[in-house]
Design an enzyme around this catalytic site. Structure first.
Site, PDB file in Angstrom:
ATOM      1  N   CYS A 112       0.806  -1.224   0.000  1.00  0.00           N
ATOM      2  CA  CYS A 112       0.000   0.000   0.000  1.00  0.00           C
ATOM      3  C   CYS A 112       0.840   1.276   0.000  1.00  0.00           C
ATOM      4  CB  CYS A 112      -0.953   0.005   1.192  1.00  0.00           C
ATOM      5  SG  CYS A 112      -1.972  -1.480   1.294  1.00  0.00           S
ATOM      6  N   HIS A 235      -3.193   7.036   2.728  1.00  0.00           N
ATOM      7  CA  HIS A 235      -3.640   5.750   2.199  1.00  0.00           C
ATOM      8  C   HIS A 235      -4.994   5.433   2.811  1.00  0.00           C
ATOM      9  CE1 HIS A 235      -4.122   1.608   1.326  1.00  0.00           C
ATOM     10  NE2 HIS A 235      -3.708   1.166   2.502  1.00  0.00           N
ATOM     11  N   ASN A 265     -10.270  -0.045   0.404  1.00  0.00           N
ATOM     12  CA  ASN A 265      -8.806  -0.053   0.409  1.00  0.00           C
ATOM     13  C   ASN A 265      -8.332  -0.633  -0.920  1.00  0.00           C
ATOM     14  OD1 ASN A 265      -6.079  -0.647   0.718  1.00  0.00           O
ATOM     15  ND2 ASN A 265      -6.284  -1.427   2.802  1.00  0.00           N
TER      16      ASN A 265
END
Length: 310
Positions: A112, A235, A265
């Site tokens: 990520c 993020h 996500n």
């Protein structure tokens, strides 16, 4: 020379998987997902849609936005943990599909935090004068490595892609500072074999601490104060982690870009997708100071402070 972003693009799959849909698939509830993650729905790519396809759509938009051609690109950096195949790289596939015949291509695996790693790699090549235009992409098809029977992870992930063109920008603009980090001792808390596995408690503790700390570090490295930050783009992992970062920078809620509610996500794609959304709706303007910050499996983390504009 200062490296900065001169063009952005994104690709958002059409199919919506809402919390109400997940209630029929796994033992969970809309209320549980919303209160613990902030997610209302996520996008799922069609079975025939590959990571390289999403990356190409995002890249084409970024190239057009930057006002350059594919042949002007010198380097393609793709951040992904879901490549079409172990090799060739998504970047090499893109070189061919985009017609970027002059570009070198490579993939980056930092989960990520991958898009931040890609930006920092591109920055080095531009500021040394080696390359002029670098295409940096975060693209993920997490739906193919999600265990849809695991209530702890099935509710979290979505698919998508975001792309940026890095090039030389005017004095005082572009990437002002950065920080990258890795801690392999935490690898056991977030990893993939067939599917994604996560120790949510440990990852949460790590992310709350590291995201806020790293955000502050890049602000100070840039010679700025918290009051100078116009927007935080974290993020999009979990609303509570995101809020912890915002509070460390003492920013009001309206200064944090949030897309987790509608996209979930999307790993390395989440930061560029959120940045593109904030540009589309006019929130981010010329000379705004922005902090981009992410964390991921590895464990990895990274942030950049940048001043928007050419």
């Amino acid at each position: 020379m200062n490296a900065g972003i001169i063009g952005m693009g994104s690709y958002i799959p059409e199919k919506i998987l809402a919390n109400s849909d997940l209630e029929k698939m796994v033992d969970t509830s809309d209320e549980w997902i919303r209160t613990r993650t902030g997610i209302v729905e996520r996008r799922i790519a069609d079975e025939s849609m590959k990571t390289s396809h999403m990356a190409r759509f995002a890249a084409e938009e970024a190239i057009k936005d930057a006002g350059i051609s594919a042949e002007d690109i010198d380097l393609i950096v793709v951040a992904t943990v879901t490549p079409d195949n172990p090799f060739p790289s998504v970047a090499c596939q893109l070189q061919e599909s985009l017609g970027a015949k002059n570009a070198v291509g490579m993939d980056v695996s930092a989960a990520c935090a991958g898009f931040i790693y890609g930006l920092v790699v591109g920055k080095q090549f531009i500021e040394t004068g080696t390359y002029k235009n670098v295409l940096v992409i975060g693209a993920e098809k997490l739906s193919k490595i999600t265990d849809w029977k695991d209530r702890n992870t099935a509710v979290l992930f979505g698919d998508g892609a975001g792309a940026a063109i890095l090039s030389n920008v005017s004095e005082g603009r572009g990437i002002l500072s950065f920080e990258l980090g890795s801690d392999g001792t935490g690898a056991k808390h977030l990893y993939q074999n067939e599917f994604i596995h996560m120790n949510g408690r440990e990852v949460f503790k790590f992310a709350v601490r590291q995201m806020g700390e790293t955000s502050l570090n890049v602000v100070h490295k840039a010679g700025l104060s918290k009051e100078d930050v116009d927007f935080l783009i974290p993020h999009q992992a979990n609303i509570r982690i995101m809020e912890a970062s915002r509070e460390r920078l003492e920013l009001p809620k309206e200064k944090m870009v949030m897309t987790i509610d509608k996209f979930g996500n999307t790993s390395s794609a989440s930061i560029p997708m959120a940045l593109k959304e904030a540009l589309k709706d006019g929130r981010i303007k010329e000379d705004h100071t922005i902090v981009l910050v992410g964390f991921g499996g590895g464990l990895t983390w990274g942030a950049v402070a940048l001043r928007w504009g050419r």
